[in-house]
Enzyme design. Structure first.
Site, PDB file in Angstrom:
ATOM      1  N   HIS A 241       2.878   1.037  47.973  1.00 35.06           N
ATOM      2  CA  HIS A 241       3.538   2.351  47.978  1.00 35.06           C
ATOM      3  C   HIS A 241       2.704   3.380  47.206  1.00 35.06           C
ATOM      4  O   HIS A 241       2.495   4.502  47.680  1.00 35.06           O
ATOM      5  CB  HIS A 241       4.929   2.240  47.352  1.00 35.06           C
ATOM      6  CG  HIS A 241       5.551   3.574  47.065  1.00 35.06           C
ATOM      7  ND1 HIS A 241       6.041   4.400  48.067  1.00 35.06           N
ATOM      8  CD2 HIS A 241       5.725   4.259  45.899  1.00 35.06           C
ATOM      9  CE1 HIS A 241       6.504   5.516  47.524  1.00 35.06           C
ATOM     10  NE2 HIS A 241       6.317   5.464  46.217  1.00 35.06           N
TER      11      HIS A 241
ATOM     12  N   HIS B 108       1.034   7.674  47.831  1.00 33.16           N
ATOM     13  CA  HIS B 108       0.671   8.754  46.899  1.00 33.16           C
ATOM     14  C   HIS B 108      -0.835   8.997  46.770  1.00 33.16           C
ATOM     15  O   HIS B 108      -1.277  10.142  46.830  1.00 33.16           O
ATOM     16  CB  HIS B 108       1.252   8.466  45.517  1.00 33.16           C
ATOM     17  CG  HIS B 108       2.743   8.527  45.461  1.00 33.16           C
ATOM     18  ND1 HIS B 108       3.459   9.688  45.677  1.00 33.16           N
ATOM     19  CD2 HIS B 108       3.678   7.563  45.226  1.00 33.16           C
ATOM     20  CE1 HIS B 108       4.763   9.452  45.560  1.00 33.16           C
ATOM     21  NE2 HIS B 108       4.921   8.160  45.295  1.00 33.16           N
TER      22      HIS B 108
ATOM     23  N   SER C  62       4.611   5.059  53.344  1.00 34.13           N
ATOM     24  CA  SER C  62       4.274   3.703  52.898  1.00 34.13           C
ATOM     25  C   SER C  62       5.271   2.662  53.394  1.00 34.13           C
ATOM     26  O   SER C  62       5.174   1.501  53.023  1.00 34.13           O
ATOM     27  CB  SER C  62       4.204   3.663  51.370  1.00 34.13           C
ATOM     28  OG  SER C  62       5.469   3.973  50.811  1.00 34.13           O
TER      29      SER C  62
ATOM     30  N   GLU D  98       8.631  12.559  48.199  1.00 36.50           N
ATOM     31  CA  GLU D  98       8.870  11.187  48.654  1.00 36.50           C
ATOM     32  C   GLU D  98       9.324  11.116  50.120  1.00 36.50           C
ATOM     33  O   GLU D  98       8.968  10.181  50.830  1.00 36.50           O
ATOM     34  CB  GLU D  98       9.911  10.492  47.765  1.00 36.50           C
ATOM     35  CG  GLU D  98       9.449  10.223  46.333  1.00 36.50           C
ATOM     36  CD  GLU D  98       8.407   9.111  46.204  1.00 36.50           C
ATOM     37  OE1 GLU D  98       8.070   8.477  47.215  1.00 36.50           O
ATOM     38  OE2 GLU D  98       7.917   8.887  45.086  1.00 36.50           O
TER      39      GLU D  98
HETATM   40 FE   LIG Z   1       6.810   7.168  44.996  1.00 32.74          FE
END
Ligand SMILES: [Fe+2]
Length: 270
Positions: A147, A152, A212, A193
């Site tokens: 993730h 990110h 993700s 997010e």
């Molecule tokens: Fe996150």
């Protein structure tokens, strides 16, 4: 902060009754907790962990071609994460430093929200290093290195997204009350997010949670779409344990970026 051995996994975690996995997770967390070196400490990933990374990153890279916004893909192309093995955080950090001036620091697990958001204001991303349970490669109930990196770090390879993340971090530091931080967290959730935007006549995402998640990225176009209204986001509830049934769609990533930068710039100043 508790010691790595004491860091519990959620009750619904697929590895919760796998002692070998829990021991491995704790060992990686212990390595991550060593803040004696300036760069993230080296983790010797196993063949099984590399295999989980390969399975997920190959599947996601195909889906990103259709479902990720252009600006995220700019960042991912620049960072050029390996597909076949778990990258070392120190390697990713060095590359991001030269691309956008960001660095990655290792943490053993979830950190207090103010710490996590506050680090963003210094172009520093606090990342876990452990890998999700191998029995369910396409699902994780907690942030793991897949993730953090695919969601990110890829975004942080883009100068525009890198600036947006930093602006969010600066805003978080102006949250003087828990209520203000709570509002900020909701906005962060529904944008950085789980943000979606129309692009090339398709709904695409720039949100790390969707980018993700192998399962959720294929489902988000069926979510209920609300107009991109940050004041509404700041009052909206979300459930982290299931796919998001409500998303806020902007007419383009450019529009989302402008509105988010304006919100972060004015946050906490009145
Ligand atoms: Fe996150």
């Amino acid at each position: 902060m508790s010691s790595p051995e004491e860091i519990a996994v959620p009750a619904h975690h697929p590895g919760v009754s796998d002692p070998v996995y829990l021991q491995r997770r704790a060992a990686i967390a212990a390595v991550s907790a060593d803040q004696s070196c300036a760069v993230a400490p080296f983790v010797a990933y196993t063949a099984e962990e590399d295999s989980v990374w390969r399975t997920v990153s190959e599947a996601l890279s195909i889906l990103h071609a259709e479902l990720a916004t252009d600006e995220y893909r700019v960042g991912a192309a620049a960072l050029d994460l390996p597909l076949d093995r778990v990258p070392q955080l120190a390697w990713v950090s060095e590359r991001l430093e030269s691309l956008t001036g960001w660095q990655i620091r290792a943490v053993p697990g979830l950190v207090p929200t103010r710490t996590f958001y506050g680090a963003l204001s210094e172009r520093t991303f606090l990342s876990t290093q452990y890998v999700r349970h191998p029995s369910v490669p396409f699902y994780t109930p907690e942030p793991d290195i897949i993730h953090e990196m695919i969601g990110h770090a890829n975004a942080l390879g883009s100068p525009r997204l890198a600036t947006l993340y930093e602006a969010a971090g600066r805003a978080s530091r102006r949250a003087v009350s828990d209520a203000q931080l709570d509002e900020f967290s909701r906005v962060f959730w529904f944008t950085i997010e789980f943000g979606v935007a129309w692009e090339h006549a398709r709904l695409r995402t720039y949100g790390a949670g969707l980018l993700s998640s192998f399962g959720e990225i294929q489902e988000f176009r069926t979510s209920t779409l609300r107009p991109f209204d940050i004041s509404v986001m700041g009052q909206s509830d979300y459930d982290i344990t299931r796919f998001q049934d409500v998303l806020f769609a902007s007419p383009s990533f450019d529009v989302a970026e402008d509105l988010m930068l304006a919100y972060f710039a004015s946050f906490g100043t009145d």
